[in-house]
Design an enzyme around this catalytic site. Structure first.
Site, PDB file in Angstrom:
ATOM      1  N   GLU A 109       0.838  -1.208   0.000  1.00  0.00           N
ATOM      2  CA  GLU A 109       0.000   0.000   0.000  1.00  0.00           C
ATOM      3  C   GLU A 109       0.873   1.258   0.000  1.00  0.00           C
ATOM      4  O   GLU A 109       0.573   2.241  -0.679  1.00  0.00           O
ATOM      5  CB  GLU A 109      -0.941  -0.023   1.218  1.00  0.00           C
ATOM      6  N   GLU A 129      -3.382  -9.858   3.296  1.00  0.00           N
ATOM      7  CA  GLU A 129      -4.109  -9.652   4.556  1.00  0.00           C
ATOM      8  C   GLU A 129      -5.158 -10.718   4.834  1.00  0.00           C
ATOM      9  O   GLU A 129      -5.385 -11.095   5.987  1.00  0.00           O
ATOM     10  CB  GLU A 129      -4.779  -8.267   4.563  1.00  0.00           C
TER      11      GLU A 129
HETATM   12  C1  3H9 Z   1      -1.107  -5.407   6.853  1.00  0.00           C
HETATM   13  O1  3H9 Z   1      -0.132  -5.001   6.315  1.00  0.00           O
HETATM   14  C2  3H9 Z   1      -2.355  -4.584   7.044  1.00  0.00           C
HETATM   15  C3  3H9 Z   1      -2.360  -3.355   6.201  1.00  0.00           C
HETATM   16  O2  3H9 Z   1      -3.174  -3.547   5.061  1.00  0.00           O
HETATM   17  C4  3H9 Z   1      -2.971  -2.143   6.831  1.00  0.00           C
HETATM   18  C5  3H9 Z   1      -2.694  -1.726   8.123  1.00  0.00           C
HETATM   19  C6  3H9 Z   1      -3.283  -0.378   8.508  1.00  0.00           C
HETATM   20  N1  3H9 Z   1       4.719  -8.167  11.492  1.00  0.00           N
HETATM   21  O3  3H9 Z   1       8.111 -15.595   8.127  1.00  0.00           O
HETATM   22  P1  3H9 Z   1       9.479 -15.473   8.654  1.00  0.00           P
HETATM   23  C7  3H9 Z   1       8.341 -11.780  11.769  1.00  0.00           C
HETATM   24  S1  3H9 Z   1      -1.181  -6.972   7.500  1.00  0.00           S
HETATM   25  C8  3H9 Z   1       5.411  -8.610  12.558  1.00  0.00           C
HETATM   26  O4  3H9 Z   1      10.026 -16.558   9.493  1.00  0.00           O
HETATM   27  P2  3H9 Z   1      10.531 -15.534   5.967  1.00  0.00           P
HETATM   28  C9  3H9 Z   1       8.028 -13.241  11.993  1.00  0.00           C
HETATM   29  O5  3H9 Z   1       7.124 -13.408  13.052  1.00  0.00           O
HETATM   30  C10 3H9 Z   1       0.430  -7.641   7.215  1.00  0.00           C
HETATM   31  N2  3H9 Z   1       6.326  -9.596  12.475  1.00  0.00           N
HETATM   32  O6  3H9 Z   1      10.539 -15.124   7.510  1.00  0.00           O
HETATM   33  C11 3H9 Z   1       9.409 -13.784  12.297  1.00  0.00           C
HETATM   34  O7  3H9 Z   1       9.714 -13.465  13.647  1.00  0.00           O
HETATM   35  P3  3H9 Z   1      10.604 -14.436  14.519  1.00  0.00           P
HETATM   36  C12 3H9 Z   1       0.602  -8.051   5.815  1.00  0.00           C
HETATM   37  C13 3H9 Z   1       6.533 -10.138  11.290  1.00  0.00           C
HETATM   38  O8  3H9 Z   1      11.765 -14.953   5.421  1.00  0.00           O
HETATM   39  C14 3H9 Z   1      10.311 -12.960  11.409  1.00  0.00           C
HETATM   40  O9  3H9 Z   1       9.579 -11.791  11.092  1.00  0.00           O
HETATM   41  N3  3H9 Z   1       1.865  -8.729   5.662  1.00  0.00           N
HETATM   42  C15 3H9 Z   1       5.839  -9.733  10.152  1.00  0.00           C
HETATM   43  O10 3H9 Z   1      10.268 -17.001   5.825  1.00  0.00           O
HETATM   44  C16 3H9 Z   1      10.699 -13.655  10.123  1.00  0.00           C
HETATM   45  O11 3H9 Z   1       9.513 -14.099   9.479  1.00  0.00           O
HETATM   46  C17 3H9 Z   1       1.987 -10.041   5.819  1.00  0.00           C
HETATM   47  O12 3H9 Z   1       1.042 -10.736   6.076  1.00  0.00           O
HETATM   48  C18 3H9 Z   1       4.905  -8.687  10.282  1.00  0.00           C
HETATM   49  N4  3H9 Z   1       4.227  -8.218   9.223  1.00  0.00           N
HETATM   50  O13 3H9 Z   1       9.274 -14.792   5.336  1.00  0.00           O
HETATM   51  C19 3H9 Z   1       3.362 -10.596   5.656  1.00  0.00           C
HETATM   52  N5  3H9 Z   1       6.244 -10.472   9.098  1.00  0.00           N
HETATM   53  O14 3H9 Z   1      11.929 -14.514  13.844  1.00  0.00           O
HETATM   54  C20 3H9 Z   1       3.668 -11.586   6.731  1.00  0.00           C
HETATM   55  C21 3H9 Z   1       7.174 -11.313   9.579  1.00  0.00           C
HETATM   56  O15 3H9 Z   1      10.608 -13.806  15.867  1.00  0.00           O
HETATM   57  N6  3H9 Z   1       5.026 -12.104   6.662  1.00  0.00           N
HETATM   58  N7  3H9 Z   1       7.366 -11.118  10.890  1.00  0.00           N
HETATM   59  O16 3H9 Z   1       9.880 -15.738  14.504  1.00  0.00           O
HETATM   60  C22 3H9 Z   1       5.398 -13.017   5.768  1.00  0.00           C
HETATM   61  O17 3H9 Z   1       4.656 -13.444   4.918  1.00  0.00           O
HETATM   62  C23 3H9 Z   1       6.795 -13.543   5.884  1.00  0.00           C
HETATM   63  O18 3H9 Z   1       7.259 -13.253   7.193  1.00  0.00           O
HETATM   64  C24 3H9 Z   1       7.799 -12.928   4.876  1.00  0.00           C
HETATM   65  C25 3H9 Z   1       9.237 -13.405   5.256  1.00  0.00           C
HETATM   66  C26 3H9 Z   1       7.459 -13.425   3.487  1.00  0.00           C
HETATM   67  C27 3H9 Z   1       7.773 -11.445   4.924  1.00  0.00           C
END
Ligand code: 3H9
Length: 707
Positions: A109, A129
């Site tokens: 976004e 999301e």
């Molecule tokens: C959103 O954006 C809403 C908006 O529309 C509007 C708002 C107003 N937040 O997955 P990994 C942590 S909703 C906090 O193992 P990878 C994860 O817990 C969000 N923490 O790595 C982990 O922590 P730990 C939309 C996060 O390389 C560490 O980072 N976005 C977040 O296999 C490593 O993560 C998503 O849904 C976060 N957003 O994959 C994306 N993301 O090491 C969600 C990650 O302590 N994330 N962490 O266990 C993912 O899909 C994957 O983490 C990503 C990396 C592909 C980014």
């Protein structure tokens, strides 16, 4: 601005760098830092444009989900990202988003509010999301259709799958793909654009189509969402929000999105799915196996047994690029196994999952063999022979003689003791359970079973391997049935008891299907083969306590040769394409057997069916948790969601119990205990947590605090 966002200059281009590892989430401080950077860009006369880039391995991966969790739990929501995004979009100097890694959710976004987007070829962008039970909440549903068109925006916002940079470029989400250094390329691009008129995404209305043009996309998307994301509210809300973009001016569309976002965020589904997001990451954290534990490199593997499981496991290894020897006892079985592997791959090509070239390469990695000779050189063996202790021990005795020192010796057993299997070797520290779920090449779960002597290196190796294989590895202890099947046993037991007490096969299956299970327990039995449980029950009959009621209807069907889908009949009859057809003969037989066994018959509601089956799961889960065979309640949830079709939007059985309230669950278990006796003895942990007014999640937190 703090350390989270840096503003530097490269000639006449401002560079805004986000440094919030690991994924540059928009945690408190990050939006504020970007806002201040835009102010600096505006006030610094030397600067002509700016680049917004992520430090480390990625652009912004979205809002901080920990913050969203707090809001879902009631923390007041501030202004959100919308004002910042308007500030960027209204900036009089162009801002270029430079994307590597992922631009997801709020990250996407933010990028769309920038005037241009450039990306590396390996980057991915998306609005995931819905996977967290929410919808884009910072105008993603309003800006994306303006860039990518309505149909694609509907798909991306309602299904949540990211797309690769190349596709995003073709869709005009991304303006330029950068080869070489991203920042250098982005700065050059910003310089080029500095003198041009500044495009604002929110004003690009030419992609929004007309109601007549869009209607089929919305209808198809809603149908698809109801079918493929059954029971989920966020995908439908996301479609509504994109539809609002096509019917309302931008500002009003944003308001509609905000309303839908807030509704989703406060739902039990969002809370459950966010729990699942973190629980899935927590399973990799093992208190006594630190992250830096050395691992054994797995360059080659061997699989003993080319049956359904052995074949599937060989495919999983080959898909990850690991050459694998598959051993069978005789040529006919080996040929059958290889033919099945080829058939499964051919189906994957037909369904578009793999290309023919990928499959050809994988098939070359799978070498059939009738001897264990080649196993001397492999780094890992996975035994997947018939489920019987004597045979497993014989195989491990042979592996002991054949395999090199330091090779990991794994068993795919689903119930048998890893310690007893390991006792057939002189190296129990290298023996471990790797319990794949059928079909192994499809199901994401891998239960990794730790024996008494299994070394930390071997555990760390298998945990790392699970990631490489695209699985979620969950470490469990060595008890009968481990975690998943130990809990599944009382779940299925209750489903059969319900039949014997008067429910029909369809009553039971449809109640649980409607709850959200991928399949009802009886249909699962038919798919897996009723003979599997029958054989195990016969093997363990000597362990059954006399005088305790046991379900019998399934065994009677097996005695009649009704093993399920493979014999064309089980709990159901099977027509063409293995379509399940309710069988009145089964109902009549069960009524007759129940009468002979003098089991009183009664009508029962869907609620009783669901409670009986699910609380049987939960009660056993509570025992497992307290006994330490699962590390955390969340681990059990991940096992059930990824291996047993439990609906993720209910958070897994333990989370579900927490949401129902353990007091309520406990009192229902007490009722069942009174009605049905010893099998319903409440688990001590359930009783304790209920009496203290606590949840399983709190139990884990307390344990961590005292560890
Ligand atoms: C959103 O954006 C809403 C908006 O529309 C509007 C708002 C107003 N937040 O997955 P990994 C942590 S909703 C906090 O193992 P990878 C994860 O817990 C969000 N923490 O790595 C982990 O922590 P730990 C939309 C996060 O390389 C560490 O980072 N976005 C977040 O296999 C490593 O993560 C998503 O849904 C976060 N957003 O994959 C994306 N993301 O090491 C969600 C990650 O302590 N994330 N962490 O266990 C993912 O899909 C994957 O983490 C990503 C990396 C592909 C980014």
């Amino acid at each position: 601005m703090g350390d989270l966002v840096q503003f530097t200059k490269s000639g006449n281009i401002g560079v805004i760098t986000i440094n919030n590892p690991p994924v540059n989430a928009l945690s408190p401080g990050v939006p504020e830092g970007i806002f201040e950077s835009i102010e600096k860009l505006l006030t610094d006369k030397e600067l002509k444009a700016a680049v917004l880039i992520g430090g480390g391995s990625t652009f912004i991966a979205g809002a901080d989900i920990k913050e969203l969790e707090k809001m879902a739990a009631g923390k007041p929501r501030g202004a959100g990202l919308l004002p910042l995004l308007l500030k960027i979009e209204d900036c009089r100097k162009p801002v270029v988003a430079a994307i590597h890694g992922t631009a997801l959710g709020g990250g996407m976004e933010t990028a769309m509010a920038c005037h241009y987007r450039v990306a590396t070829r390996s980057a991915k962008v998306g609005q995931p999301e819905v996977k967290l039970g929410i919808i884009p909440g910072a105008a993603g549903t309003q800006r994306l259709p303006r860039l990518a068109g309505v149909a694609k925006a509907v798909e991306m916002c309602s299904e949540g799958n990211p797309i690769a940079a190349q596709e995003a470029f073709e869709l005009e989400i991304i303006d330029k793909l950068i080869d070489g250094d991203l920042l250098t390329g982005a700065i050059a691009f910003a310089q080029e654009m500095a003198t041009k008129p500044i495009p604002k995404t929110r004003e690009r209305n030419n992609n929004l189509g007309t109601p007549e043009q869009n209607a089929p996309s919305f209808t198809a998307a809603r149908e698809n969402a109801r079918k493929k994301q059954r029971g989920l509210m966020a995908p439908l809300a996301a479609i509504d929000a994109v539809e609002a973009a096509t019917k309302l001016p931008f500002e009003e569309g944003c308001q509609a999105e905000q309303r839908l976002f807030a509704e989703c965020l406060s739902s039990s589904q969002a809370k459950a799915l966010m729990h699942v997001f973190f629980a899935e990451r927590e399973v990799a954290k093992l208190p006594d196996v630190p992250k830096d534990t050395p691992v054994i490199p797995i360059k080659t593997a061997g699989v003993v047994g080319a049956g359904t499981m052995g074949g599937g496991i060989s495919m999983v290894l080959a898909n990850a690029g690991i050459p694998v020897l598959v051993k069978e006892a005789d040529q006919a079985a080996l040929d059958r196994g290889m033919a099945n592997i080829q058939k499964n791959y051919a189906n994957s090509v037909k369904r578009g999952r793999f290309t023919q070239q990928f499959v050809d390469e994988r098939l070359k990695l799978i070498q059939p063999t009738l001897s264990l000779d080649g196993f001397a050189g492999v780094d890992l063996v996975i035994e997947a022979v018939f489920e019987g202790m004597a045979l497993k021990k014989e195989v491990f005795g042979q592996l002991e003689k054949t395999c090199k020192p330091g090779a990991v010796l794994a068993s795919n057993t689903s119930t048998l003791s890893i310690d007893e299997i390991a006792s057939a070797t002189h190296r129990p520290q290298f023996v471990i359970g790797t319990h794949f779920f059928s079909p192994a090449n499809v199901m994401r779960l891998l239960e990794i079973v730790r024996g008494k002597a299994t070394s930390k290196e071997v555990i760390a190796t298998c945990m790392q391997l699970s990631k490489k294989l695209g699985k979620v590895g969950v470490l469990v202890g060595n008890c009968r049935g481990f975690v998943g099947n130990r809990m599944f046993h009382p779940y299925v037991r209750e489903s059969v008891f319900l039949l014997e007490e008067g429910a029909t096969v369809q009553d039971v299956d449809s109640a649980l299907y409607d709850f959200g299970m991928a399949m009802g327990p009886l249909a699962v039995g038919d798919l897996a083969g009723l003979d599997v449980g029958w054989r195990i029950r016969k093997e363990y009959r000597h362990l059954e306590k006399p005088g305790i009621r046991q379900p019998f209807a399934g065994d009677r069907l097996c005695e009649m040769g009704r093993f399920g889908q493979k014999t064309g009949a089980g709990w159901y009859k099977y027509g063409e394409n293995r379509r399940a057809i309710p069988d009145p003969e089964v109902t009549a037989l069960i009524r007759k057997w129940a009468a002979e066994a003098k089991i009183p018959q009664r009508q029962m509601g869907r609620e009783e069916i669901v409670d009986r089956c699910l609380y049987a799961l939960v009660n056993e889960g509570a025992r497992i948790l307290q006994e330490g065979y699962a590390l955390r309640a969340g681990d059990i949830d991940i096992i059930y969601i990824n291996g047993y079709g439990f609906p993720a939007h209910r958070g897994g059985p333990m989370w579900y119990a927490d949401t129902v309230g353990l007091k309520n669950v406990y009192s229902r278990v007490l009722e069942f205990h009174k009605q049905h006796g010893e099998l319903w003895e409440p688990a001590p942990l359930l009783k304790q947590m209920a009496e203290q007014g606590k949840t399983f999640a709190e139990y884990n937190k307390e344990q961590r605090a005292t560890a």
